[in-house]
Design a protein around this motif. Structure first.
Motif, mmCIF file in Angstrom:
data_model
loop_
_atom_site.group_PDB
_atom_site.id
_atom_site.type_symbol
_atom_site.label_atom_id
_atom_site.label_comp_id
_atom_site.label_asym_id
_atom_site.label_seq_id
_atom_site.Cartn_x
_atom_site.Cartn_y
_atom_site.Cartn_z
ATOM 1 N N GLU A 32 -56.118 12.433 68.178
ATOM 2 C CA GLU A 32 -55.946 12.349 69.638
ATOM 3 C C GLU A 32 -54.558 12.858 70.023
ATOM 4 O O GLU A 32 -54.355 13.332 71.118
ATOM 5 C CB GLU A 32 -56.106 10.901 70.114
ATOM 6 N N ARG A 33 -53.623 12.713 69.080
ATOM 7 C CA ARG A 33 -52.240 13.122 69.310
ATOM 8 C C ARG A 33 -51.749 13.897 68.088
ATOM 9 O O ARG A 33 -52.183 13.640 66.965
ATOM 10 C CB ARG A 33 -51.357 11.898 69.537
ATOM 11 N N LEU A 34 -50.810 14.810 68.337
ATOM 12 C CA LEU A 34 -50.291 15.652 67.257
ATOM 13 C C LEU A 34 -48.846 15.998 67.564
ATOM 14 O O LEU A 34 -48.499 16.257 68.723
ATOM 15 C CB LEU A 34 -51.136 16.938 67.180
ATOM 16 N N SER A 35 -48.013 16.013 66.534
ATOM 17 C CA SER A 35 -46.649 16.519 66.699
ATOM 18 C C SER A 35 -46.316 17.389 65.490
ATOM 19 O O SER A 35 -46.864 17.197 64.401
ATOM 20 C CB SER A 35 -45.631 15.378 66.834
ATOM 21 N N ALA A 36 -45.427 18.355 65.698
ATOM 22 C CA ALA A 36 -45.046 19.260 64.615
ATOM 23 C C ALA A 36 -43.802 20.031 65.016
ATOM 24 O O ALA A 36 -43.452 20.117 66.195
ATOM 25 C CB ALA A 36 -46.178 20.235 64.303
ATOM 26 N N ASN A 37 -43.156 20.609 64.027
ATOM 27 C CA ASN A 37 -42.117 21.599 64.248
ATOM 28 C C ASN A 37 -42.770 22.959 64.053
ATOM 29 O O ASN A 37 -43.716 23.091 63.272
ATOM 30 C CB ASN A 37 -40.976 21.435 63.250
ATOM 31 N N PHE A 38 -42.282 23.977 64.763
ATOM 32 C CA PHE A 38 -42.865 25.305 64.603
ATOM 33 C C PHE A 38 -41.791 26.378 64.504
ATOM 34 O O PHE A 38 -40.665 26.203 64.967
ATOM 35 C CB PHE A 38 -43.814 25.642 65.763
ATOM 36 N N THR A 39 -42.172 27.480 63.868
ATOM 37 C CA THR A 39 -41.405 28.712 63.870
ATOM 38 C C THR A 39 -42.354 29.808 64.322
ATOM 39 O O THR A 39 -43.469 29.913 63.803
ATOM 40 C CB THR A 39 -40.849 29.044 62.472
ATOM 41 N N GLN A 40 -41.946 30.588 65.304
ATOM 42 C CA GLN A 40 -42.785 31.657 65.837
ATOM 43 C C GLN A 40 -42.109 32.997 65.572
ATOM 44 O O GLN A 40 -40.944 33.188 65.915
ATOM 45 C CB GLN A 40 -42.997 31.470 67.336
ATOM 46 N N SER A 41 -42.854 33.906 64.940
ATOM 47 C CA SER A 41 -42.350 35.248 64.645
ATOM 48 C C SER A 41 -43.255 36.270 65.309
ATOM 49 O O SER A 41 -44.476 36.155 65.255
ATOM 50 C CB SER A 41 -42.331 35.493 63.130
ATOM 51 N N THR A 42 -42.642 37.280 65.921
ATOM 52 C CA THR A 42 -43.388 38.345 66.586
ATOM 53 C C THR A 42 -43.091 39.657 65.869
ATOM 54 O O THR A 42 -41.922 39.997 65.645
ATOM 55 C CB THR A 42 -42.994 38.455 68.073
ATOM 56 N N TYR A 43 -44.169 40.378 65.504
ATOM 57 C CA TYR A 43 -44.064 41.626 64.767
ATOM 58 C C TYR A 43 -44.702 42.757 65.570
ATOM 59 O O TYR A 43 -45.703 42.539 66.253
ATOM 60 C CB TYR A 43 -44.793 41.525 63.420
ATOM 61 N N VAL A 165 -47.303 31.850 64.108
ATOM 62 C CA VAL A 165 -46.673 30.552 64.309
ATOM 63 C C VAL A 165 -46.949 29.718 63.064
ATOM 64 O O VAL A 165 -48.108 29.536 62.684
ATOM 65 C CB VAL A 165 -47.229 29.830 65.559
ATOM 66 N N THR A 166 -45.883 29.239 62.420
ATOM 67 C CA THR A 166 -46.047 28.366 61.259
ATOM 68 C C THR A 166 -45.575 26.971 61.632
ATOM 69 O O THR A 166 -44.637 26.810 62.430
ATOM 70 C CB THR A 166 -45.269 28.882 60.034
ATOM 71 N N PHE A 167 -46.240 25.976 61.056
ATOM 72 C CA PHE A 167 -45.953 24.578 61.374
ATOM 73 C C PHE A 167 -45.464 23.834 60.141
ATOM 74 O O PHE A 167 -45.893 24.118 59.017
ATOM 75 C CB PHE A 167 -47.216 23.879 61.896
ATOM 76 N N ASN A 168 -44.581 22.868 60.371
ATOM 77 C CA ASN A 168 -44.207 21.929 59.326
ATOM 78 C C ASN A 168 -43.997 20.560 59.967
ATOM 79 O O ASN A 168 -43.976 20.433 61.187
ATOM 80 C CB ASN A 168 -42.980 22.399 58.530
ATOM 81 N N SER A 169 -43.877 19.553 59.152
ATOM 82 C CA SER A 169 -43.725 18.162 59.626
ATOM 83 C C SER A 169 -44.834 17.794 60.614
ATOM 84 O O SER A 169 -44.588 17.147 61.633
ATOM 85 C CB SER A 169 -42.350 17.946 60.266
ATOM 86 N N VAL A 170 -46.060 18.211 60.308
ATOM 87 C CA VAL A 170 -47.202 17.903 61.165
ATOM 88 C C VAL A 170 -47.529 16.413 61.033
ATOM 89 O O VAL A 170 -47.681 15.901 59.928
ATOM 90 C CB VAL A 170 -48.437 18.747 60.772
ATOM 91 N N ALA A 171 -47.595 15.721 62.169
ATOM 92 C CA ALA A 171 -47.944 14.290 62.198
ATOM 93 C C ALA A 171 -49.210 14.113 63.022
ATOM 94 O O ALA A 171 -49.293 14.601 64.155
ATOM 95 C CB ALA A 171 -46.803 13.467 62.783
ATOM 96 N N ILE A 172 -50.178 13.440 62.440
ATOM 97 C CA ILE A 172 -51.443 13.169 63.113
ATOM 98 C C ILE A 172 -51.370 11.791 63.766
ATOM 99 O O ILE A 172 -51.001 10.807 63.130
ATOM 100 C CB ILE A 172 -52.616 13.198 62.109
ATOM 101 N N ASN A 173 -51.710 11.733 65.044
ATOM 102 C CA ASN A 173 -51.738 10.500 65.840
ATOM 103 C C ASN A 173 -50.421 9.721 65.842
ATOM 104 O O ASN A 173 -50.416 8.500 65.670
ATOM 105 C CB ASN A 173 -52.916 9.616 65.408
#
Length: 193
Positions: A32-43, A165-173
């Motif tokens: 129902e809830r999600l949190s994460a850190n992201f890095t976005q790269s454009t090529y 977009v890559t994700f790390n530290s993904v937390a569920i709920n």
């Protein structure tokens, strides 16, 4: 004996493939809830890196999202039900954006559970231990999973650029206060509607 081993390998590989096909649905149906850190790269279309950014993501169903870019410039994309705001901290400006067809965006797949979607992304391949699922849309939107957790999203934009977009530290709920999705601006901000 060789025939038995071949059959066993075939059954095992079919089982693994069948399990991987459910990875997308299982993940997006699990929270129902999600949190994460992201890095976005454009090529660009030759694979040259054009830009990098990074930040945090908060999401709460049915339609609340904070995409908070911290580097290189602090910006916040805030969705609170029907209002979509782009907040530029450096410019002290907030713009209400028109929300139209979200089906071509990763946001559509967050908002809607796979069980409510008629055509969910399908497993296409595994690369670097990441299982990739494609939406088969014109923008080539794909989701990558590692260890049953969202690891990456990739798509092509209208400028023929690839966004990864890559994700790390993904937390569920995780616990997320409802007030986190409210637009709170300092008085000096310009508001464009």
């Amino acid at each position: 004996m060789t025939k038995f081993l071949s059959t066993l390998i075939l059954i095992f590989s079919s089982f693994s493939f069948a399990n991987s096909n459910h990875e997308f649905s299982n993940f997006f149906n699990s929270f129902e809830r999600l949190s994460a850190n992201f890095t976005q790269s454009t090529y660009n279309n030759t694979g040259t890196l054009l830009a990098n950014s990074s930040g945090t993501l908060l999401f709460k169903r049915p339609q609340q999202l904070i995409w908070h870019t911290l580097i290189p410039n602090e910006q916040i994309l805030l969705l609170n039900n029907t209002e979509l705001w782009l907040v530029d901290i450096e410019l002290e400006q907030a713009s209400l954006m028109q929300t139209t067809d979200l089906t071509q965006t990763p946001l559509y797949w967050l908002i809607n559970r796979p069980s409510n979607i008629s055509h969910t992304p399908q497993y296409i391949h595994t690369k670097d231990k990441i299982n990739w699922y494609s939406t088969q849309q014109a923008n080539q939107l794909s989701f990558g999973f590692k260890d049953n957790t969202l690891q990456a999203i990739t798509l092509n934009n209208e400028l023929d650029q690839t966004i990864l977009v890559t994700f790390n530290s993904v937390a569920i709920n995780p616990n997320i206060k409802t007030s986190a999705f409210e637009l709170n601006l300092a008085p000096e901000f310009d508001v464009l509607r």
